[in-house]
Scaffold this active site. Structure first.
Site, mmCIF file in Angstrom:
data_model
loop_
_atom_site.group_PDB
_atom_site.id
_atom_site.type_symbol
_atom_site.label_atom_id
_atom_site.label_comp_id
_atom_site.label_asym_id
_atom_site.label_seq_id
_atom_site.Cartn_x
_atom_site.Cartn_y
_atom_site.Cartn_z
ATOM 1 N N LEU A 1 -7.093 -0.490 -2.867
ATOM 2 C CA LEU A 1 -6.393 -1.034 -4.036
ATOM 3 C C LEU A 1 -6.358 -2.553 -3.995
ATOM 4 O O LEU A 1 -6.484 -3.165 -2.929
ATOM 5 C CB LEU A 1 -4.979 -0.469 -4.161
ATOM 6 N N VAL B 1 0.834 -1.204 0.000
ATOM 7 C CA VAL B 1 0.000 0.000 0.000
ATOM 8 C C VAL B 1 0.870 1.257 0.000
ATOM 9 O O VAL B 1 0.664 2.179 -0.791
ATOM 10 C CB VAL B 1 -0.961 -0.008 1.213
ATOM 11 N N LYS C 1 -14.275 0.026 5.309
ATOM 12 C CA LYS C 1 -13.235 -0.853 4.759
ATOM 13 C C LYS C 1 -13.515 -2.320 5.119
ATOM 14 O O LYS C 1 -13.455 -3.214 4.267
ATOM 15 C CB LYS C 1 -11.864 -0.417 5.296
ATOM 16 N N CYS D 1 -5.748 -9.604 3.018
ATOM 17 C CA CYS D 1 -6.844 -8.755 3.507
ATOM 18 C C CYS D 1 -8.126 -9.500 3.857
ATOM 19 O O CYS D 1 -8.590 -9.400 4.994
ATOM 20 C CB CYS D 1 -7.144 -7.663 2.492
ATOM 21 N N ARG E 1 0.526 -14.399 1.184
ATOM 22 C CA ARG E 1 -0.113 -14.345 2.504
ATOM 23 C C ARG E 1 -1.489 -15.019 2.444
ATOM 24 O O ARG E 1 -2.314 -14.702 1.608
ATOM 25 C CB ARG E 1 -0.211 -12.887 2.969
ATOM 26 N N ASN F 1 -14.660 -5.518 2.458
ATOM 27 C CA ASN F 1 -13.984 -6.813 2.355
ATOM 28 C C ASN F 1 -14.889 -7.963 2.795
ATOM 29 O O ASN F 1 -14.854 -9.047 2.216
ATOM 30 C CB ASN F 1 -12.680 -6.808 3.154
ATOM 31 N N GLU G 1 -7.756 2.162 2.407
ATOM 32 C CA GLU G 1 -7.252 1.850 1.069
ATOM 33 C C GLU G 1 -8.054 0.707 0.437
ATOM 34 O O GLU G 1 -8.354 -0.276 1.100
ATOM 35 C CB GLU G 1 -5.775 1.441 1.186
ATOM 36 N N LEU H 1 -18.233 -13.694 -8.283
ATOM 37 C CA LEU H 1 -19.112 -14.866 -8.165
ATOM 38 C C LEU H 1 -18.389 -16.129 -8.619
ATOM 39 O O LEU H 1 -19.021 -17.166 -8.784
ATOM 40 C CB LEU H 1 -20.381 -14.682 -9.023
ATOM 41 N N GLY I 1 -7.941 -16.124 -0.279
ATOM 42 C CA GLY I 1 -6.768 -15.923 0.583
ATOM 43 C C GLY I 1 -6.335 -14.475 0.491
ATOM 44 O O GLY I 1 -7.169 -13.592 0.298
HETATM 45 P P1 NAD Z 1 3.024 -4.639 4.037
HETATM 46 O O1 NAD Z 1 3.392 -5.609 5.075
HETATM 47 O O2 NAD Z 1 3.265 -4.948 2.593
HETATM 48 O O3 NAD Z 1 3.792 -3.254 4.334
HETATM 49 C C1 NAD Z 1 3.889 -2.661 5.580
HETATM 50 C C2 NAD Z 1 5.279 -2.064 5.730
HETATM 51 O O4 NAD Z 1 5.350 -1.369 6.980
HETATM 52 C C3 NAD Z 1 6.400 -3.107 5.774
HETATM 53 O O5 NAD Z 1 7.347 -2.804 4.758
HETATM 54 C C4 NAD Z 1 7.008 -2.956 7.172
HETATM 55 O O6 NAD Z 1 8.414 -3.157 7.190
HETATM 56 C C5 NAD Z 1 6.668 -1.516 7.494
HETATM 57 N N1 NAD Z 1 6.689 -1.174 8.911
HETATM 58 C C6 NAD Z 1 6.326 -1.937 9.988
HETATM 59 N N2 NAD Z 1 6.468 -1.234 11.126
HETATM 60 C C7 NAD Z 1 6.918 -0.005 10.777
HETATM 61 C C8 NAD Z 1 7.227 1.177 11.509
HETATM 62 N N3 NAD Z 1 7.081 1.245 12.829
HETATM 63 N N4 NAD Z 1 7.677 2.255 10.826
HETATM 64 C C9 NAD Z 1 7.823 2.215 9.481
HETATM 65 N N5 NAD Z 1 7.536 1.136 8.739
HETATM 66 C C10 NAD Z 1 7.082 0.038 9.367
HETATM 67 O O7 NAD Z 1 1.493 -4.285 4.275
HETATM 68 P P2 NAD Z 1 0.435 -3.795 3.183
HETATM 69 O O8 NAD Z 1 -0.060 -4.956 2.412
HETATM 70 O O9 NAD Z 1 0.962 -2.603 2.467
HETATM 71 O O10 NAD Z 1 -0.772 -3.362 4.140
HETATM 72 C C11 NAD Z 1 -0.722 -2.182 4.903
HETATM 73 C C12 NAD Z 1 -2.119 -1.896 5.424
HETATM 74 O O11 NAD Z 1 -3.009 -1.643 4.330
HETATM 75 C C13 NAD Z 1 -2.739 -3.049 6.224
HETATM 76 O O12 NAD Z 1 -3.539 -2.525 7.237
HETATM 77 C C14 NAD Z 1 -3.616 -3.738 5.180
HETATM 78 O O13 NAD Z 1 -4.702 -4.421 5.762
HETATM 79 C C15 NAD Z 1 -4.111 -2.543 4.371
HETATM 80 N N6 NAD Z 1 -4.467 -2.854 2.986
HETATM 81 C C16 NAD Z 1 -3.691 -3.696 2.249
HETATM 82 C C17 NAD Z 1 -4.042 -3.951 0.924
HETATM 83 C C18 NAD Z 1 -3.240 -4.902 0.077
HETATM 84 O O14 NAD Z 1 -3.729 -5.314 -0.966
HETATM 85 N N7 NAD Z 1 -2.025 -5.273 0.455
HETATM 86 C C19 NAD Z 1 -5.181 -3.340 0.360
HETATM 87 C C20 NAD Z 1 -5.925 -2.476 1.143
HETATM 88 C C21 NAD Z 1 -5.567 -2.240 2.458
#
Ligand code: NAD
Length: 444
Positions: free
Chosen positions: A155, A12, A206, A262, A329, A210, A153, A252, A259
């Site tokens: 995406l 994200v 959000k 999210c 994941r 989902n 988010e 559908l 999986g």
């Molecule tokens: P991710 O694990 O890919 O990225 C998170 C990043 O944060 C990692 O690189 C990690 O090293 C870093 N991090 C951890 N602690 C930190 C800190 N204290 N300071 C700075 N950086 C730190 O996660 P993601 O998939 O990008 O998801 C992030 C959020 O967005 C989650 O809440 C997720 O549910 C939500 N989200 C994800 C998606 C998706 O498709 N991946 C879509 C919508 C919403």
């Protein structure tokens, strides 16, 4: 042009940062992962997302996108600071927001007056307020004006840049007019997509989105089991119900269970949110139970066909939780791999993109055979298991596959293939939600 900081440079954070830089903003992405930042500073993107590497390259060349591990450097002059931190599940399924709190505490030491903190992580209702409180506490006696808003988010991995540059909605949980104005300026190219609401509604929206998607998938998966029992065809039922505009034809497609990072965790967290507020979580819990059952049912089909699986060899086509990503994941492939290993089966794995991630993430991966393509995986296999519907698997030459395998059996977890074509080539073919062969024969 705004000065933007992104805290958390994962899927994200990096996509958001690269897109905001592309839109002309000055963006600094921060992460605590040194290796990730070193890679990004040498022009490499640490995960696969179509188009992202080029976007990052353009942002760096234009000097609008940079990367750091230093909170101090990242927040120098920042007007807007996004939080894109992991929010995994606790053991009881509730949301673990400790990364968000840790970042809130750290950033408080470096923010300037007037900064707007925008939370993109998926967090339970009330967490935005808790983040505000954490920052206030960490500021101690520093008199700094700031606001915290919710901007969940939406995406999707695999089409994340397209989603970011063509959003179908931008949800803003914001209660302060100055903050709203700042966000409207930032998102000016998508102004007609903005929906402003109270913070609690934005946070819940959000999870609701989902859970709705997961509900549709579990509904179809559950129905596919019934189709198999009554001799109906889930694809025909899907087309019939999907033509009703009140239902629509998206999400559908039956499969072997959903999986990703999210859907499972967010439905789990929604159960916890409901329970915490004295509301029944039974409906949401059932979505997850059906999902687990779907993975088990696929495995049972394999076991039902072969009986003893020990020393049989299975070709697994596709490891990522969906095509166009290397994200593993909560991927159904992982559940299936561990069930098959437990029964003593040999596995030959192939995925067009996710092999490197699989080698890192699967326990004792060195005991598995990773293959160079789907044909290599099929060598000597007792069955092909199609797990992820990567487009290249659609056009596989099954005549050639037939000459490579030991047994001509295909278990299609995504209903990608035509049963008649495979059966003509002498394969036994199993898929999701289609009548068992004998039911067809009786009806002829
Ligand atoms: P991710 O694990 O890919 O990225 C998170 C990043 O944060 C990692 O690189 C990690 O090293 C870093 N991090 C951890 N602690 C930190 C800190 N204290 N300071 C700075 N950086 C730190 O996660 P993601 O998939 O990008 O998801 C992030 C959020 O967005 C989650 O809440 C997720 O549910 C939500 N989200 C994800 C998606 C998706 O498709 N991946 C879509 C919508 C919403």
């Amino acid at each position: 042009m705004k000065q933007v900081t992104i805290i958390g440079t994962g899927y994200v954070g990096l996509v958001t940062g690269a897109c905001l830089a592309e839109m002309g903003n000055q963006v600094t992405c921060l992460d605590v992962d040194d290796e990730k930042i070193t890679q990004l500073n040498s022009g490499k993107v640490p995960f696969f997302e179509p188009g992202l590497e080029e976007l990052v390259k353009r942002g760096r060349l234009a000097k609008r996108l940079c990367f750091t591990t230093s909170y101090e450097d990242a927040l120098k002059g920042a007007e807007l600071c996004f939080l894109a931190l992991p929010t995994p599940s606790n053991e009881d399924g509730s949301c673990d927001y400790r990364y968000v709190f840790a970042a809130a505490q750290k950033l408080a030491k470096h923010i300037d007056d007037g900064v707007l903190i925008i939370n993109k992580s998926t967090i339970p209702v009330g967490t935005t307020e808790k983040v505000r409180k954490k920052i206030r506490e960490a500021l101690a006696d520093r008199a700094v004006e700031f606001d915290v808003v919710s901007n969940p988010e939406f995406l999707q991995e695999g089409s994340a840049i397209y989603n970011c540059m063509n959003p179908d909605r931008i949800i803003l949980g914001v209660e302060n007019p100055r903050s709203q104005k700042l966000l409207e300026q930032l998102y000016a190219p998508f102004i007609e997509k903005i929906q402003v609401m109270d913070i609690a509604s934005a946070e819940l929206a959000k999870y609701a989105a989902n859970a709705m998607l997961a509900t549709r998938l579990s509904f179809m998966n559950h129905l596919s089991g019934l189709c198999e029992k009554v001799g109906a065809d889930i694809d025909q039922v899907r087309r019939a119900i999907g033509s009703d505009p009140r239902i629509g034809d998206k999400y559908l497609q039956p499969g072997i269970g959903f999986g990703g990072s999210c859907l499972p965790k967010d439905v789990d967290a929604l159960c916890a949110i409901a329970q915490e507020h004295g509301h029944s979580s039974d409906f949401f819990r059932m979505i997850l139970e059906v999902n687990e059952e779907q993975k088990r049912a696929f495995f049972e089909k394999i076991e039902g066909h072969f009986g003893d699986l020990s020393n049989l060899t299975f070709a697994i086509w596709g490891l990522s939780f969906k095509p166009n990503t290397d994200d593993l994941r909560q991927a159904p492939s992982l559940t299936l791999i561990s069930m098959l290993r437990e029964k003593g089966a040999n596995l030959r794995l192939f995925d067009p993109i996710a092999i490197d991630q699989a080698k890192k993430q699967i326990e004792n991966a060195s005991e598995l055979t990773f293959c160079v393509d789907e044909y290599d995986a099929a060598q000597g296999a007792d069955a092909i298991l199609l797990i992820t519907e990567w487009p290249e698997f659609q056009s596989v030459d099954f005549q050639k596959i037939g000459s490579l395998v030991r047994n001509k059996v295909v278990f299609d977890g995504r209903n990608l293939y035509s049963s008649s074509e495979l059966e003509q080539l002498g394969f036994e073919y199993y898929c999701i939600g289609k009548p068992a062969k004998q039911v067809l024969e009786w009806s002829i």
